[in-house]
Design an enzyme around this catalytic site. Sequence first.
Site, PDB file in Angstrom:
ATOM      1  N   SER A 175      15.424  76.208  -0.037  1.00 11.81           N
ATOM      2  CA  SER A 175      16.659  75.941   0.571  1.00 11.81           C
ATOM      3  C   SER A 175      17.115  74.509   0.339  1.00 11.81           C
ATOM      4  O   SER A 175      16.869  73.965  -0.788  1.00 11.81           O
ATOM      5  CB  SER A 175      16.684  76.254   1.886  1.00 11.81           C
ATOM      6  OG  SER A 175      18.096  76.195   2.474  1.00 11.81           O
ATOM      7  N   THR A 176      17.176  73.655   1.472  1.00 13.20           N
ATOM      8  CA  THR A 176      17.766  72.380   1.305  1.00 13.20           C
ATOM      9  C   THR A 176      16.693  71.704   0.706  1.00 13.20           C
ATOM     10  O   THR A 176      15.504  71.512   1.011  1.00 13.20           O
ATOM     11  CB  THR A 176      17.896  71.752   2.638  1.00 13.20           C
ATOM     12  OG1 THR A 176      18.842  72.680   3.436  1.00 13.20           O
ATOM     13  CG2 THR A 176      18.372  70.386   2.643  1.00 13.20           C
ATOM     14  N   HIS A 202      18.749  79.277  -1.660  1.00 10.26           N
ATOM     15  CA  HIS A 202      20.167  79.145  -0.989  1.00 10.26           C
ATOM     16  C   HIS A 202      21.033  78.326  -1.647  1.00 10.26           C
ATOM     17  O   HIS A 202      20.922  77.240  -1.926  1.00 10.26           O
ATOM     18  CB  HIS A 202      20.001  78.536   0.496  1.00 10.26           C
ATOM     19  CG  HIS A 202      18.988  79.480   1.368  1.00 10.26           C
ATOM     20  ND1 HIS A 202      18.558  79.050   2.545  1.00 10.26           N
ATOM     21  CD2 HIS A 202      18.422  80.544   1.357  1.00 10.26           C
ATOM     22  CE1 HIS A 202      17.814  79.983   3.092  1.00 10.26           C
ATOM     23  NE2 HIS A 202      17.417  80.778   2.525  1.00 10.26           N
ATOM     24  N   MET A 296      15.756  74.377   5.465  1.00 12.34           N
ATOM     25  CA  MET A 296      16.232  74.620   6.926  1.00 12.34           C
ATOM     26  C   MET A 296      15.653  75.812   7.372  1.00 12.34           C
ATOM     27  O   MET A 296      15.761  76.948   6.695  1.00 12.34           O
ATOM     28  CB  MET A 296      17.624  74.130   7.114  1.00 12.34           C
ATOM     29  CG  MET A 296      17.855  72.875   7.036  1.00 12.34           C
ATOM     30  SD  MET A 296      19.636  72.398   7.517  1.00 12.34           S
ATOM     31  CE  MET A 296      20.561  73.402   6.313  1.00 12.34           C
ATOM     32  N   ASP A 299      13.682  81.368   6.968  1.00  7.98           N
ATOM     33  CA  ASP A 299      14.153  82.249   6.068  1.00  7.98           C
ATOM     34  C   ASP A 299      12.864  82.611   5.491  1.00  7.98           C
ATOM     35  O   ASP A 299      12.417  81.907   4.507  1.00  7.98           O
ATOM     36  CB  ASP A 299      15.226  82.082   5.284  1.00  7.98           C
ATOM     37  CG  ASP A 299      15.786  83.281   4.314  1.00  7.98           C
ATOM     38  OD1 ASP A 299      15.586  84.448   4.717  1.00  7.98           O
ATOM     39  OD2 ASP A 299      16.269  82.984   3.313  1.00  7.98           O
TER      40      ASP A 299
END
Length: 366
Positions: A175-176, A202, A296, A299
């Site tokens: 993700s991030t 993401h 973050m 998930d």
Amino acid sequence: MKLLIVEDSALMRRVLRENFADQDDLDLAFARDGEDALEKLESFEPDVITLDINMPKMDGLTCLAHIMEQRPCPVIMLSSLTDKGAVATFEALELGAVDFVAKPDGTVSVNLESVMGELKRKIRSAASGRSARTARPTRRARTPAPRPRSIAPAADTRRKATRTYVPDLLLIGSSTGGPGSLQTLLEGIPADFPAPILIAQHMPPKFTAAFAKRLNDTCNVEVVEVSETRPLHAGVVYLAAGGGDVVVRKKLNRLVAEPATSDPQFVWHPSVSRMVASALDHVPANRLMGVMLTGMGDDGSDEMAEIHKQGGSTIAESQETAAVFGMPGQLIEKDGASVVLPVHEIAAELCRWTSSLSSARRRQCS
């Protein structure tokens, strides 16, 4: 926290000011363009910067390059949701931006309510202390950056006993800060890696197609976007299409990756949890491998921990290199990581685990 917002549109600056009005702990400043931003970089000394890409006088990419040279700090790009915007965004990530948020209505986007929650979360994460390392060396497309070969393990690196095997599928969640970590990891994977690789990063629509092409141009492995049902082949990387999910199915007794409409029970998309859970429905856990990169939240942490619990092998990116330690940190917290490693060591570990590799392949990975 000092936040500098660089935006050439007076209307957008007003909208952003109104949306940050409830953030009492923010010291907010605005810059009209890239030149103004560089002046405020020294006078205001921001902790985090949000940076528009399309600006007069000095565009966002040029401004970002100067920021990373003069006073590196976490930068989040505000990108237009277009093919051109996607290409520019990945150039920004290579220059050192930590992440991006796509404007829902293009360059001038007054309808920011739908992304303000995401933007605020990413600003907070960027300021949390792990993102200042993101001033990566500038890389030119098609020329992979050399990977470190003799870096001492991080203090939080740890290893558990792992068996060697060739998995039916390698699953990666991110993700991030993930695009940079994914590029570093995949540049270390040889073209004849003996398993298919499926990734949930993401990302919004449009961006994953540009990202897959960029990875395909710079890595030894073939990288494709899962925009339609695809049979899974060893040595190919499959990137879930942005804005939706990806699931693993079995058709005619072979594994395939299918795009799926976003399921509202999952918060982030493409969902790492849904991808891994669908793989567990069709493949024994001890025939899977998992890698959890920066991001973050949590998930996929439960599902990857299940892979580890049932005899499969998993890797969590260490806090040393993770832009945001949420997702890998949650996997470690749940005792779901076989190994905790900085991102530049993950490819070599995967090659060691797949011991069917020839000695020549192992040398390529190490």
